[in-house]
Design an enzyme around this catalytic site. Structure first.
Site, short mmCIF file in Angstrom:
data_model
loop_
_atom_site.label_atom_id
_atom_site.label_comp_id
_atom_site.label_asym_id
_atom_site.label_seq_id
_atom_site.Cartn_x
_atom_site.Cartn_y
_atom_site.Cartn_z
N SER A 31 0.80 -1.22 0.00
CA SER A 31 0.00 0.00 0.00
C SER A 31 0.83 1.27 0.00
O SER A 31 0.36 2.31 -0.48
CB SER A 31 -0.95 0.01 1.20
N HIS A 60 -0.36 4.98 6.79
CA HIS A 60 0.38 5.52 5.67
C HIS A 60 0.77 6.98 5.93
O HIS A 60 0.18 7.64 6.79
CB HIS A 60 -0.46 5.41 4.40
N ASP A 69 -3.27 8.41 7.65
CA ASP A 69 -4.44 7.67 8.13
C ASP A 69 -4.13 6.69 9.25
O ASP A 69 -4.91 5.81 9.55
CB ASP A 69 -5.10 6.92 6.97
#
Length: 354
Positions: free
Chosen positions: A41, A322, A319
């Site tokens: 991610s 990240h 968040d």
């Protein structure tokens, strides 16, 4: 996040090129025709969004003005890499409808691990041929890697102890080394490999493991030590590959250190509240595992929304898992010089051995 890994999908079917000759240190910057990125991610530019879910605002607000398949308010390190090399942003190979792969592709998908996948992609010709990479570009392309974080976190979230996760690191790194060798045997020559981030500073980790001992920056000490253990093993393995693959450039890039400096001395670097997520909801670290960034959920009859902080440009965590665009840019500007690399080769010279 239990999604299929994507390390070699697509290359198994299309990467059949000859081995390039030995490299010589250039007098000018490299002219990479393409970038092929592998990861999870932290470098996903649309894989998860194309295959599973669409992200919601405020993701993408800072740069794109709308969600752009990234778990971030704006650009990721892989985006800054492409910009630095004057190449277009990388499209996710999973988002393959009328997408141009001429200058590379992004195989990163959120939730991915180092584990080898079992599926392939069937190549398409015809109308899409002009959008596909040229065979001769594969040997001259830059291959970037940003993976390993989920291998560590998945073990922790499966209630493994830190020593138990540490015991799995040699197998992770051995598999990663095999992946590099496989790409080398298919013609790849320029490898730019990021280590893993200071996971003990993540608002998610601090929230989920509140009893963990803290270091002077307020991060969970043993979880950062876990990341450092993985990084040490990765560094050693890449040093061995540098010797073994004598016609390849294999660069270990320490992204951990510049990012950790944002937690130890945020004010000096223009940041604030580094342990608090910008996009989240509730608690000391503004992180709620049940309400992801941009989501609105009903909890005990009340609607709860995870929205953005006022100014993401001075925040480190986006968040809870990240980083913000600002933190990504800060780290990229430092590692791209080669100052945090082993060997100390700048990104724009990573096509040749020093």
């Amino acid at each position: 996040m239990d999604h299929s890994t994507t390390i070699f999908c697509f290359f198994i079917t299309v990467l059949h090129v000859s081995t390039a000759s030995d490299r010589i240190l250039p007098s000018t910057f490299c002219n990479f025709p393409a970038i092929y990125n592998f990861g999870a991610s932290n470098s996903d530019t649309g894989g998860l969004a194309a295959a599973f879910i669409q992200f919601k605002p405020p993701n993408g607000h800072t740069f794109f003005g709308m969600p752009a398949g990234r778990m971030c308010d704006g650009r990721l390190i892989v985006d800054f890499t492409a910009e630095s090399l004057k190449l277009p942003f990388l499209s996710s190979y999973l988002n393959s409808l009328a997408i141009n792969f001429k200058h590379g592709a992004n195989f990163a998908t959120a939730g991915s691990t180092i584990t080898f996948p079992t599926t392939n992609i069937v190549p398409k010709g015809g109308a899409y041929e002009s959008l596909m990479p040229r065979e001769e570009d594969f040997a001259e392309a830059l291959y970037t890697f940003d993976i390993g974080q989920n291998d560590l976190l998945n073990g922790l979230f499966l209630n493994m102890t830190v020593p138990q996760v540490i015991a799995t690191i040699p197998d992770m790194v051995n598999q990663f080394s095999k992946n590099i060798r496989d790409l080398f045997n298919l013609g790849a020559r320029s490898f730019w490999v990021y280590n893993t981030r200071p996971i003990g500073c993540f608002p998610s980790i601090l929230t989920i493991f509140p009893e963990a001992a803290r270091d002077s920056a307020g991060c969970a000490k043993e979880y950062n030590e876990l990341a450092q253990r993985f990084n040490a093993e990765l560094k050693k393995a890449l040093a061995q590959l540098w010797v073994e693959l004598s016609s390849a450039t294999v660069v270990y890039v320490d992204i951990y250190s510049p990012l950790y400096s944002l937690f130890t001395d945020p004010t000096k670097n223009g940041f604030e509240s580094p342990l608090v997520a910008c996009c989240g909801q509730g608690g000391e670290y503004n992180y709620n595992v049940a309400v992801e960034c941009g989501e609105t959920k009903s909890v005990n009859g009340m609607d709860i929304r995870a929205g953005s902080c006022k100014d993401p440009s001075v925040r480190v965590s986006w968040d809870g898992v990240h980083f913000t665009e600002a933190a990504n840019k800060f780290a990229f500007d430092r590692v791209s010089t080669g100052s945090f690399s082993k060997p100390p080769i700048p990104l724009k010279l990573a096509c040749h051995r020093r």
